[in-house]
Design a protein around this motif. Sequence first.
Motif, PDB file in Angstrom:
ATOM      1  N   GLU A  51       6.743  -3.958  12.964  1.00  0.00           N
ATOM      2  CA  GLU A  51       6.885  -3.342  11.469  1.00  0.00           C
ATOM      3  C   GLU A  51       7.056  -4.310  10.303  1.00  0.00           C
ATOM      4  N   ARG A  54       3.722  -5.862   9.562  1.00  0.00           N
ATOM      5  CA  ARG A  54       3.163  -5.047   8.861  1.00  0.00           C
ATOM      6  C   ARG A  54       3.235  -5.111   7.366  1.00  0.00           C
ATOM      7  N   THR A  59      -0.381  -4.568   5.579  1.00  0.00           N
ATOM      8  CA  THR A  59      -1.474  -3.416   6.461  1.00  0.00           C
ATOM      9  C   THR A  59      -0.738  -2.327   7.120  1.00  0.00           C
ATOM     10  N   ASP A  60      -1.688  -1.390   7.482  1.00  0.00           N
ATOM     11  CA  ASP A  60      -1.076  -0.280   8.066  1.00  0.00           C
ATOM     12  C   ASP A  60      -1.363  -0.425   9.528  1.00  0.00           C
ATOM     13  N   THR A  64      -0.315  -5.027  15.228  1.00  0.00           N
ATOM     14  CA  THR A  64       0.049  -6.123  14.607  1.00  0.00           C
ATOM     15  C   THR A  64       1.150  -6.704  15.569  1.00  0.00           C
ATOM     16  N   SER A 210      -2.825  -9.804  13.226  1.00  0.00           N
ATOM     17  CA  SER A 210      -3.000  -8.137  12.954  1.00  0.00           C
ATOM     18  C   SER A 210      -4.458  -8.082  12.986  1.00  0.00           C
TER      19      SER A 210
END
Lengths: 408, 408
Positions: A51, A54, A59-60, A64, A210
């Motif tokens: 997280e 990210r 990024t979503d 990742t 990612s």
Amino acid sequence: MTFPAPIDPPARLLMGPGPISAYPSVLRAMSAPLVGQYDPFMTATMTETQELYRQVWATDNDATVLVDGTSRAGIEAAMISLVRPGDRVLVPIFGRFGHLLAEIAERAMAEVHTIEVPWGEVFPVSAVRDAIERVKPHLLALVQGDTSTTMLQPLDEIGELCRANGVLFYTDATASLGGNAFEMDAWGLDAATAGLQKCLGGPSGSAPISLSDAAVEVIRSRTRIEAGIREAGDPTASDFVRSNYFDLGMILDYWGPRRLNHHTEATTMLYGARECARVLLLEGRDAVIDRHRLHGEAMLAGVRGLGLTVFGDVAHKMSNVVAVEIPEGVPGDAARSAMLDDFGIEIGTSFGPLHGRVWRIGTMGYNARTDAVLQTLASLETVLRRFGAPVPAGGGVEAANDVYRAAS
Amino acid sequence: MTFPAPIDPPARLLMGPGPISAYPSVLRAMSAPLVGQYDPFMTATMTETQELYRQVWATDNDATVLVDGTSRAGIEAAMISLVRPGDRVLVPIFGRFGHLLAEIAERAMAEVHTIEVPWGEVFPVSAVRDAIERVKPHLLALVQGDTSTTMLQPLDEIGELCRANGVLFYTDATASLGGNAFEMDAWGLDAATAGLQKCLGGPSGSAPISLSDAAVEVIRSRTRIEAGIREAGDPTASDFVRSNYFDLGMILDYWGPRRLNHHTEATTMLYGARECARVLLLEGRDAVIDRHRLHGEAMLAGVRGLGLTVFGDVAHKMSNVVAVEIPEGVPGDAARSAMLDDFGIEIGTSFGPLHGRVWRIGTMGYNARTDAVLQTLASLETVLRRFGAPVPAGGGVEAANDVYRAAS
């Protein structure tokens, strides 16, 4: 050999192109005790680190994670997992690391096409467009910042171009991430890789990566769960990735909810990678980029204030590193040694055509700070003078201080 | 997500099959400040670490280095550098990690031949001889200790067999090195790989490797210096290794006198790997093996004293880990969770056919010590009783203490 004592490195201010001095809190994190591979704390830490990255990548992307190796481990994982033998890969080369992407693509048995600009320049979008239309590649592989030349390739218009042409868009941002703008999703990237040892302020040895949904789809189509843990119904694609260690499908299954055994996650590197992202986000992503810009500008002004000529297209320079031409008559390596031996400050030279022709001076991560910049400039002034270069007294520090005053 | 705090792992005594709790001095070494990639201190530390690992492996091999990745990175580097596509590789399989060697050989496009014994057994030399004569492999790949079954394959007579048949002899000693006898040169090994996270008492993430002259000769015949740093006259073999990261020829050139740029050495992992070898050699190679034997015997006696049945051929068990059958009616995973949640002690289960059927309990590296053994046995007794297993009060600790008394 005398029996060695516990490790006790000399004091060093690492102002080269990286690796650079790690954030103290990253070093502290890396002495934390280990936990087991499937300890709830371990899996929670892995999830938390995903997280954090990210946010670092903007990024979503669910996919990742970290690859356990140095930055080029991340590059090879991306390349070998996304490219099937015979696939066309387009690599625009503007420095040593473009050559590396081409090299790794070739070892992955891709059909590699390259375009080049002279070192010190970047590609206009039109050149990339022309090459994409001509080559029709499966993948475009383009470094964001090529540390060998200090150039930063603009990426923001290229994702759209790739999408329109059905091309996967991959960048390696090892040299640039954290110190320069990076927008994984907004720029339409399908894959991005990095290392910790530049603007992220950690040691080499962990490679954040990612992957977009489109990239994951390619990877999933090649999934083969390894023998020894394969269960009935598990996929065994015939065009499986020709590496076990870098098979991103298995790496994603290890980081994902299935937690399928692959490698044993490098716990200490995970702690380090987590802390790199944590300190960056705690300061604020934009604030860190601004800090790199400020100290990069101060260093740029400073080296010019010392009378040095900056190499390459300054308008497209990364914030976090500057290359300067070694003045006529100054022995480049001896001067670097004097910086290290007398002042404990490391600056770098470069590769290939630039070896011995330029010095590279970085201002990144923990070392993107005023005292580090001013110490480097004051020391460099002394060393330049010792080797007979004409240098204005205090010119470097003064010019850098002008930048700091203007910003405050 | 709440913004995360600095890493702060819970107290854990890691008594599973590895990773295990690192030596405190290894953790301390890993918070040491970084130095530059070509700093004289860095290159001296690399050279010193090579010499330390020569002693750990009991070898004179010049080609003794670290691969920057977890243990399977070392396996893949050995396999992909030593095996050309189509080469025959013989893998005797006696557990999950034999399957892994076969899997990695297959991804390296070898022609893989396997022989198997049931999990819990090892191969008699005659079985290996017969298979070598039948298959005539280029490489024999055989794990020394397969952590999935706890078995230790005797290797001492196999090198001669390989030499007589012109076969390269490779072993992975990740699970066994440091805790069991290992004689690279005396046993005629051509390649050996390991990780830090077992008896060496460090974190996963660095893979020690050693290569004989014969192995290096194969690797050198495939050398291709990468584009971007290649100079006139540098070799560019057409059957080059199909990986850049794991091309041992380039890795050796980076560690060797040429110091040719390849990856950026993972400095913190280097510090950790160096300290793992240093503490081992400071205590003494034989003394550490003896310590693993003593605490392994105490744990073996202890689990038997608790009424548990040991899995597999005990005469061929690694010193540093024991597998016990989970008693009828005891929920294996719930019991392991109770060990972790209530006592902070981790024990493991296993893979494939043994998952949920056995627990694996390790006594390795820093945790091959009396207090760790006795705490584990006392806690396990409590947990077994809670889950309804008949267990003699104090039977585990008492039996282990008998072993300690007999040894003192």
